[in-house]
Design an enzyme around this catalytic site. Structure first.
Site, PDB file in Angstrom:
ATOM      1  N   ASN A   4       0.958  -0.742  -0.165  1.00  0.00           N
ATOM      2  CA  ASN A   4      -0.262  -0.705  -0.344  1.00  0.00           C
ATOM      3  C   ASN A   4       0.989   1.372  -0.158  1.00  0.00           C
ATOM      4  OD1 ASN A   4      -1.839   2.091   0.589  1.00  0.00           O
ATOM      5  ND2 ASN A   4      -2.872   0.813   2.406  1.00  0.00           N
TER       6      ASN A   4
ATOM      7  N   HIS B 134       1.159   5.241   0.765  1.00  0.00           N
ATOM      8  CA  HIS B 134       0.724   6.154   1.989  1.00  0.00           C
ATOM      9  C   HIS B 134       0.526   7.375   2.078  1.00  0.00           C
ATOM     10  CE1 HIS B 134      -2.101   7.329   5.886  1.00  0.00           C
ATOM     11  NE2 HIS B 134      -0.970   8.084   6.469  1.00  0.00           N
TER      12      HIS B 134
ATOM     13  N   SER C 257       5.431   7.019   2.029  1.00  0.00           N
ATOM     14  CA  SER C 257       5.435   5.331   2.222  1.00  0.00           C
ATOM     15  C   SER C 257       4.965   4.773   1.539  1.00  0.00           C
ATOM     16  CB  SER C 257       5.095   5.279   4.072  1.00  0.00           C
ATOM     17  OG  SER C 257       6.058   6.114   5.382  1.00  0.00           O
TER      18      SER C 257
ATOM     19  N   ASP D  17      -2.428   0.905   8.437  1.00  0.00           N
ATOM     20  CA  ASP D  17      -1.607   1.315   7.641  1.00  0.00           C
ATOM     21  C   ASP D  17      -0.357   0.370   9.305  1.00  0.00           C
ATOM     22  OD1 ASP D  17      -2.515   2.377   5.198  1.00  0.00           O
ATOM     23  OD2 ASP D  17      -3.112   4.155   6.679  1.00  0.00           O
TER      24      ASP D  17
END
Ligand code: GRF
Length: 200
Positions: A106, A108, A135, A144
Site C-alpha cells: 500500500n 500512504h 511511505s 497502515d
C-alpha cells in the site's frame, strides 16, 4: 516478469505513473488488471493502456466480508504475483489480507508510523508538523501498520493546505512505489523476509 494487480478508489494518478513506468520494456513488472471499489475515475487510465478492469462496488454487498470475498475472487482469477493498493480507500477484511499478505503493498501519504489512516495529509497539517512524507508498506491486518518498505520525508510549507501538500507528496509516493515494485520484481526486495508475523 512480475505480474501486478492494482486496486484504486479515486483519480488513479499514482496508478497512471505505474502504468507509464511499466510501459517501458526495461521495467521488470507488468500490470495485468486494475480493480476498484466504485466507478473510479482512475479506471480510465487502465483502459487507455488496454488493461482489463473490474469493479466490486462496496455498497452492493451486505458486509465488508462479502465484498472482500468477491474482491478476492476477482484477484485470484488474475493470479497476480503482487497486489498494489494505490489509493484504495477501504479496509480489506482480514481474510483478504491473510490470502495475499505479504504480496500486497500500500502507498500512504505520510511518514508512517506517523499519521496512519484515511486522512494522513490532513492529520499532519492539524498536528502542525514541518515534515511529513510518503511511505510504501506491506499490508497487514492493522491500519497502515505493516512493515515499511520505503519512505521519504516531504516538507510542509507555510500556507500549505491539504490539497497543495498532497500534491507535493504524491510524486514522492509514485517514485517510491515504482521503485518498490521494481525491487520486488528483480528480487532485490524479498517481501516474505520483510514481513515479520506479529506475535499475538
Ligand atoms: C494517494 O496519496 C494515496 O496514498 C492516498 O490516496 C491518494 C491516491 O491518489 N490514499 P490517486 O488516486 O492515485 O490520484
Amino acid at each position: 516478469m512480475l505480474t501486478v494487480a492494482v486496486l484504486i478508489s479515486g483519480t488513479g494518478s499514482n496508478l497512471r505513473a505505474l502504468l507509464d513506468a511499466a510501459a517501458d520494456p526495461a521495467y521488470p513488472a507488468r500490470i495485468v488488471v486494475v480493480g476498484a471499489d466504485r466507478e473510479a475515475d482512475g479506471l480510465e487510465h487502465a483502459e487507455a493502456f488496454g488493461i482489463p478492469t473490474f469493479t466490486v462496488p462496496y455498497e452492493a454487498y451486505p458486509s465488508r466480508e462479502e465484498w472482500g470475498r468477491e474482491l478476492d475472487a476477482q484477484l485470484r482469477a488474475w493470479n497476480p504475483d503482487l497486489v498494489v493498493l494505490s489509493g484504495l480507500m477501504r479496509l480489506l477484511p482480514a481474510s483478504v489480507v491473510a490470502a495475499w499478505s505479504p504480496r500486497i503493498v500500500n502507498t500512504h501519504p505520510a511518514y508512517l508510523p506517523e499519521f496512519p489512516g484515511a486522512h494522513g495529509v490532513r492529520d499532519a497539517l492539524t498536528a502542525g508538523v514541518t515534515l511529513t512524507g510518503a511511505s510504501v508498506i506491506v499490508v497487514d491486518d492493522g491500519v497502515d501498520s505493516g512493515p515499511i518498505l520505503a519512505q521519504e520525508r516531504v516538507s510542509v510549507l507555510p500556507g500549505d493546505d491539504e490539497h497543495t501538500l498532497h500534491d507535493r507528496i504524491k510524486p514522492v509516493e509514485r517514485r517510491l512505489l515504482i521503485d518498490v515494485v521494481r525491487r520486488v520484481a528483480t528480487g532485490d526486495l524479498d517481501l516474505a523476509a520483510t514481513s515479520v508475523p506479529r506475535i499475538r
